[in-house]
Motif scaffolding. Structure first.
Motif, short mmCIF file in Angstrom:
data_model
loop_
_atom_site.label_atom_id
_atom_site.label_comp_id
_atom_site.label_asym_id
_atom_site.label_seq_id
_atom_site.Cartn_x
_atom_site.Cartn_y
_atom_site.Cartn_z
N VAL A 162 0.82 -1.22 0.00
CA VAL A 162 0.00 0.00 0.00
C VAL A 162 0.85 1.26 0.00
N TYR A 163 1.90 1.25 0.85
CA TYR A 163 2.66 2.49 1.06
C TYR A 163 3.43 2.88 -0.18
N THR A 164 4.07 1.89 -0.83
CA THR A 164 4.82 2.24 -2.04
C THR A 164 3.88 2.58 -3.19
N ARG A 165 2.73 1.92 -3.24
CA ARG A 165 1.76 2.29 -4.28
C ARG A 165 1.28 3.72 -4.11
N ASN A 166 1.15 4.11 -2.85
CA ASN A 166 0.70 5.45 -2.55
C ASN A 166 1.71 6.49 -3.03
N HIS A 167 3.02 6.13 -3.00
CA HIS A 167 4.03 7.03 -3.57
C HIS A 167 3.70 7.36 -5.02
N ALA A 168 3.48 6.29 -5.80
CA ALA A 168 3.21 6.50 -7.22
C ALA A 168 1.92 7.28 -7.41
N ALA A 169 0.87 6.88 -6.68
CA ALA A 169 -0.44 7.49 -6.91
C ALA A 169 -0.44 8.96 -6.53
N SER A 170 0.12 9.29 -5.34
CA SER A 170 -0.05 10.67 -4.90
C SER A 170 0.86 11.64 -5.63
N LYS A 171 2.05 11.18 -6.08
CA LYS A 171 2.94 12.14 -6.74
C LYS A 171 2.67 12.26 -8.23
N SER A 172 2.74 11.12 -8.93
CA SER A 172 2.63 11.20 -10.38
C SER A 172 1.25 11.68 -10.81
N ALA A 173 0.22 11.26 -10.08
CA ALA A 173 -1.12 11.71 -10.46
C ALA A 173 -1.25 13.21 -10.28
N THR A 174 -0.65 13.74 -9.20
CA THR A 174 -0.72 15.19 -8.99
C THR A 174 -0.12 15.95 -10.16
N LEU A 175 1.14 15.62 -10.47
CA LEU A 175 1.80 16.38 -11.54
C LEU A 175 1.12 16.14 -12.88
N GLY A 176 0.64 14.90 -13.12
CA GLY A 176 -0.03 14.60 -14.38
C GLY A 176 -1.26 15.46 -14.57
N VAL A 177 -2.13 15.48 -13.56
CA VAL A 177 -3.38 16.23 -13.70
C VAL A 177 -3.08 17.73 -13.79
N ILE A 178 -2.09 18.19 -13.02
CA ILE A 178 -1.77 19.61 -13.05
C ILE A 178 -1.29 20.01 -14.44
N SER A 179 -0.43 19.21 -15.05
CA SER A 179 0.07 19.66 -16.35
C SER A 179 -1.00 19.53 -17.43
N ILE A 180 -1.92 18.56 -17.30
CA ILE A 180 -3.04 18.51 -18.25
C ILE A 180 -3.90 19.77 -18.13
N LEU A 181 -4.20 20.16 -16.88
CA LEU A 181 -5.03 21.35 -16.67
C LEU A 181 -4.34 22.60 -17.21
N LEU A 182 -3.01 22.69 -16.98
CA LEU A 182 -2.27 23.86 -17.45
C LEU A 182 -2.26 23.92 -18.97
#
Lengths: 160, 118
Positions: free
Chosen positions: B33-53
């Motif tokens: 769970v913990y390592t999966r959370n690394h991927a989910a919380s970081k990459s998803a944040t930057l991904g969605v932010i750059s799509i919105l931008l």
């Protein structure tokens, strides 16, 4: 800090009333003049001149974006490497920050730094302790402490 | 000028989609769970932010300044690390085990863990 900004706005409005012109240009000139006046009388305020804090906050935001991009590249490398040969773990980090909003900001920044994620925040009598899950404990430890010292310093610079 | 901004917005959207893809691969591949959370919380944040931008820039060239996209970026930056942290904390408190190869666990014994749920 809020008091200095309010005073600056007040000086700008006084300037507009003196000039009897109410357009944004006059307001900006009045604001800049107020900034100069506050800089001259800065030793009478208890906190420091507020432009320094504004600059520190901008620096913090830029640092935040830099770390966000670096952490994504880090995750990219870990996810796409063929073998999963990292050692995750939870280590503790004692912070010297005291106020609640500073702790929140620090843990948000840590969550978005390369390879770290906050699991829990506990406090004893003296200090608050962050429990951080790192994706690769052995080599990350020293480097991460260094990074967090820069974060802590940046946050202190804003709140001081 | 218009063409340059369009190229930048296309690049941003592609980068965002790529990071979201990496995040979802990470959620499938990583062990606990913990390592999966690394991927989910970081990459998803930057991904969605750059799509919105990228979307913001694309419509900015067309003549619409949709500031709601900027607001969405700010809200996302404030909420997504907190979300990741709360998922981690809830997982730890309900007794989800760390991966076998984990090196150390300083939090062990410091908090009361409910082991009845899982």
């Amino acid at each position: 800090m809020a008091f200095q900004i309010l005073l600056n706005l007040f000086i700008a409005f006084v300037w507009m009333f003196l000039k009897v012109s109410y357009d944004p240009g006059t307001f900006i000139i009045g604001y800049l003049m107020g900034l100069g006046m506050l800089f001259v009388v800065r030793r009478y305020f208890r906190s420091r001149f507020y432009l320094g804090k504004v600059w520190a906050a901008i620096y913090l935001v830029l640092l935040f974006f830099k770390e966000l991009i670096l952490s994504n590249i880090n995750v990219l490398k870990i996810v796409l490497q063929p073998k999963l040969d990292f050692q995750p773990g939870i280590f503790e980090y004692k912070t010297i920050l005291t106020k609640d909003w500073e702790i929140t900001l620090l843990s948000n920044l840590i969550t978005l730094t390369p390879g770290t994620l906050v699991v829990d925040v506990l406090e004893n009598e003296k200090e608050k302790i962050l429990y951080i899950h790192a994706i690769h404990v052995p080599d990350a430890h020293e480097a991460i402490d260094g990074i967090k010292n820069t974060f802590e310093k940046a946050i202190m610079e804003v709140s001081r | 000028m218009t063409e340059t901004i369009k190229i930048i917005s296309i690049a941003l959207i592609l980068i965002g989609a790529f990071f979201s893809l990496v995040a979802s691969i990470g959620v499938v591949r990583l062990p606990d769970v913990y390592t999966r959370n690394h991927a989910a919380s970081k990459s998803a944040t930057l991904g969605v932010i750059s799509i919105l931008l990228g979307t913001f820039l694309f419509f900015y060239v067309e003549g619409h300044q949709n500031t709601r996209l900027i607001l969405a970026i700010v809200f996302l930056l404030m909420t997504s690390p907190v979300g990741g942290h709360m998922i981690n904390r809830a997982a730890y408190y309900t007794g989800v085990k760390l991966w076998d190869k984990s090196a150390r666990d300083d939090l062990k014994g410091k908090v009361k863990i409910k082991d009845t749920l899982l």
